[in-house]
Design an enzyme around this catalytic site. Sequence first.
Site, PDB file in Angstrom:
ATOM      1  N   CYS A 145       0.787  -1.051   0.057  1.00  0.00           N
ATOM      2  CA  CYS A 145       0.100   0.004   0.047  1.00  0.00           C
ATOM      3  C   CYS A 145       0.694   1.234   0.057  1.00  0.00           C
ATOM      4  O   CYS A 145       0.409   2.523  -0.421  1.00  0.00           O
ATOM      5  CB  CYS A 145      -1.177   0.125   1.242  1.00  0.00           C
ATOM      6  SG  CYS A 145      -0.123   0.014   2.825  1.00  0.00           S
ATOM      7  N   ASP A 199       2.240   2.558   2.702  1.00  0.00           N
ATOM      8  CA  ASP A 199       1.877   3.618   3.931  1.00  0.00           C
ATOM      9  C   ASP A 199       3.226   3.352   4.650  1.00  0.00           C
ATOM     10  O   ASP A 199       3.912   2.239   4.885  1.00  0.00           O
ATOM     11  CB  ASP A 199       0.669   3.084   4.843  1.00  0.00           C
ATOM     12  CG  ASP A 199      -0.473   3.430   3.930  1.00  0.00           C
ATOM     13  OD1 ASP A 199      -0.517   4.109   2.806  1.00  0.00           O
ATOM     14  OD2 ASP A 199      -1.577   2.984   4.275  1.00  0.00           O
ATOM     15  N   CYS A 215      -3.193   5.184   5.529  1.00  0.00           N
ATOM     16  CA  CYS A 215      -4.676   5.210   5.485  1.00  0.00           C
ATOM     17  C   CYS A 215      -5.224   5.599   6.828  1.00  0.00           C
ATOM     18  O   CYS A 215      -4.452   5.502   7.882  1.00  0.00           O
ATOM     19  CB  CYS A 215      -5.092   3.958   5.065  1.00  0.00           C
ATOM     20  SG  CYS A 215      -4.819   2.569   6.371  1.00  0.00           S
ATOM     21  N   CYS A 263      -2.648  -2.870   8.641  1.00  0.00           N
ATOM     22  CA  CYS A 263      -2.249  -1.479   9.025  1.00  0.00           C
ATOM     23  C   CYS A 263      -2.003  -1.375  10.437  1.00  0.00           C
ATOM     24  O   CYS A 263      -1.042  -0.815  10.974  1.00  0.00           O
ATOM     25  CB  CYS A 263      -3.605  -0.768   9.008  1.00  0.00           C
ATOM     26  SG  CYS A 263      -4.343  -0.843   7.377  1.00  0.00           S
TER      27      CYS A 263
HETATM   28 FE1  FES Z   1      -1.771  -0.094   4.323  1.00  0.00          FE
HETATM   29 FE2  FES Z   1      -3.440   0.664   5.634  1.00  0.00          FE
HETATM   30  S1  FES Z   1      -3.845   0.422   3.632  1.00  0.00           S
HETATM   31  S2  FES Z   1      -1.471   0.519   6.200  1.00  0.00           S
END
Ligand code: FES
Length: 129
Positions: free
Chosen positions: A35, A37, A60, A104
């Site tokens: 993702c 992040d 996110c 996450c």
């Molecule tokens: Fe990757 Fe939440 S979508 S940390």
Amino acid sequence: MALYSEKVMDHFRNPRNVGSIENADGVGEVGNEKCGDIMRIYLKIDNDVVTDVKFETFGCASAIASSSMATELIKGKNLSEVMHLTNKAVTEALDGLPAHKLHCSVLAEEAIRAAIEDYFHKNQIEYIS
Ligand code: FES
């Protein structure tokens, strides 16, 4: 049923402990390749106790809520407890996350552990991970 619990929404909208700590005793940064992040945790440690913690999360809503809750869970705790904080404990404290958002909360567990390892490394303390 709503996708996100009220606790997730609360910690996303009003995240606790956002920011950085100058001269932190330990800093941990982790990212999720899929993702993209990124989460960074800063710790102040005194006598094996986390006296302050801040986070910066570029990610996110679930990652922000997980960071916020995780920082609340470890504040004032001693390192042996903090090292054993699991993403499951973070998820439970948030009253759950959707299955596809569990990773996450894993970021929070990993970032905290990385920050403690950084502290151990800087202070040349041996540790068993
Ligand atoms: Fe990757 Fe939440 S979508 S940390």
